[in-house]
Design an enzyme around this catalytic site. Structure first.
Site, short mmCIF file in Angstrom:
data_model
loop_
_atom_site.label_atom_id
_atom_site.label_comp_id
_atom_site.label_asym_id
_atom_site.label_seq_id
_atom_site.Cartn_x
_atom_site.Cartn_y
_atom_site.Cartn_z
N PRO A 2 -6.58 74.51 -43.77
CA PRO A 2 -6.76 74.65 -45.22
C PRO A 2 -6.08 75.91 -45.72
O PRO A 2 -6.17 76.95 -45.10
CB PRO A 2 -8.28 74.76 -45.39
CG PRO A 2 -8.87 74.44 -44.07
CD PRO A 2 -7.83 74.67 -43.03
N GLU A 3 -5.36 75.79 -46.82
CA GLU A 3 -4.71 76.94 -47.43
C GLU A 3 -5.46 77.30 -48.72
O GLU A 3 -6.50 76.73 -49.01
CB GLU A 3 -3.23 76.63 -47.67
CG GLU A 3 -2.52 76.34 -46.34
CD GLU A 3 -1.02 76.11 -46.47
OE1 GLU A 3 -0.44 76.51 -47.49
OE2 GLU A 3 -0.44 75.54 -45.54
N LYS A 69 -7.89 83.09 -48.13
CA LYS A 69 -8.38 81.83 -47.55
C LYS A 69 -9.82 81.97 -47.04
O LYS A 69 -10.31 81.13 -46.30
CB LYS A 69 -7.47 81.41 -46.40
CG LYS A 69 -6.04 81.11 -46.85
CD LYS A 69 -5.20 80.66 -45.66
CE LYS A 69 -3.75 80.99 -45.88
NZ LYS A 69 -2.94 80.75 -44.68
N ARG A 130 -12.77 71.67 -34.43
CA ARG A 130 -12.09 72.47 -33.39
C ARG A 130 -12.68 73.86 -33.19
O ARG A 130 -12.24 74.60 -32.32
CB ARG A 130 -10.59 72.53 -33.69
CG ARG A 130 -9.97 71.13 -33.61
CD ARG A 130 -8.48 71.14 -33.84
NE ARG A 130 -7.78 71.93 -32.83
CZ ARG A 130 -6.47 72.19 -32.89
NH1 ARG A 130 -5.76 71.73 -33.89
NH2 ARG A 130 -5.90 72.89 -31.95
N ARG A 280 5.19 78.44 -36.36
CA ARG A 280 4.84 77.31 -37.22
C ARG A 280 6.06 76.44 -37.48
O ARG A 280 7.17 76.94 -37.66
CB ARG A 280 4.28 77.80 -38.57
CG ARG A 280 3.11 78.76 -38.46
CD ARG A 280 1.90 78.12 -37.81
NE ARG A 280 1.42 76.95 -38.54
CZ ARG A 280 0.62 77.00 -39.59
NH1 ARG A 280 0.21 78.15 -40.05
NH2 ARG A 280 0.23 75.89 -40.18
#
Ligand SMILES: [Zn+2]
Length: 290
Positions: A2-3, A69, A130, A280
């Site tokens: 999530p950003e 975030k 996770r 990334r």
């Protein structure tokens, strides 16, 4: 992961249900209890589980706010302020339910790790598939110094100058622009999805080094990032992977993305290239982006 726009969606859905409520009791899963007994601070960081649960019991949630975030729960207990700093990690999600069975999606229901029993007989549930999420109970923000290094909120007026000044530091001059705008000390809350989109819209190659971008282009890029973030907030975020807001809803920004995860460039129809930058995956068009 999530950003900023996704976290904003979670915070906006948490506010009306959590604000003003008192946490009567905290429960943690056996998985987390086991990890802590083995010396691994899974999810709950910086304190023992016993301390975490007893400190939170009886605390009233005064305010829920997003900072970059992170989700900050401003609490008060016995007239003392506390700050619960939480992060969704890769796959964290909050739910507001009467019973844990009411978490409708099995993949989250099977991974409920923290439960706040509230004084309205509802439960604020934190599920995390996770387990990369974090919760840290502090007296104040400065108790955890990394929080103080975060860049200002991108929507604040000072954020642009902060970005320009940081981009002139020697350590960023040689770096790729994509890694630099994704660095939370340079810009708050711009992760892989929105960095990819903003660079595509600006026709800037993600691997271009910072020193090879003019100040004028940097200013335009910053505005593009803010625009993309705002657009995504309006669309409820991108529901790539496991993002859900507290009502189990996902956003639809993913339908508007032009480059992230794409195979063909929407502008020139050439195949999209991929390259790993700062660990990334980056998508870009080598024809359109220079
Ligand atoms: Zn192209």
């Amino acid at each position: 992961m999530p950003e900023l726009p996704e976290v904003e969606g979670v915070v906006n859905s948490l506010k009306p249900v959590a604000t003003g409520k008192t946490i009567n009791e905290v429960k943690v899963s056996s998985v987390i209890t086991h990890a802590h007994s083995q010396g691994r601070q899974a999810i709950v960081k910086g304190s023992s589980l016993q301390q975490f649960c007893s400190d939170l019991a009886g605390a009233k949630i005064e305010q829920v706010v997003r900072r970059s975030k992170y989700i900050y729960f401003h609490l008060i207990k016995n007239n003392e302020q506390k700050l619960l700093v939480t992060h969704l990690g890769m796959t964290g999600a909050w739910f507001y339910v009467q019973h844990t069975e009411d978490v409708t999606e099995e993949k989250f229901r099977k991974h409920i790790h923290v439960q706040f029993q509230l004084d309205d007989d509802m439960i604020l549930v934190y599920a995390d598939i996770r387990r990369f999420g974090e919760m840290r109970l502090l007296d104040m923000e400065s108790q955890f110094p990394p929080l103080l290094l975060m860049a200002p909120e991108p929507f604040e007026e000072i954020a642009l100058n902060h970005f320009l000044q940081m981009s002139l530091l020697p350590k960023y001059q040689q770096k790729s622009i994509k890694e630099t705008i994704m660095d939370g000390q340079v810009i708050s809350g711009c992760g892989n999805i929105y960095a990819t989109e903003a660079l595509f819209r600006m026709k800037i190659h993600p691997g271009r080094t910072v020193k090879r971008i003019s100040e004028k282009r940097k200013v335009q890029l910053f505005k593009e990032i803010v625009d993309v973030l705002n657009e995504s907030i309006s669309a409820g975020g991108s529901s790539i992977s496991d993002y859900r807001n507290i009502n189990g809803e996902a956003g639809n920004m993913q339908d508007r993305l032009q480059m992230y995860g794409k195979k063909i460039c929407p502008t020139c129809q050439q195949p999209v290239k991929q390259r790993v930058l700062g660990g990334r995956n980056s998508w870009y068009c080598s024809t359109c982006q220079r």
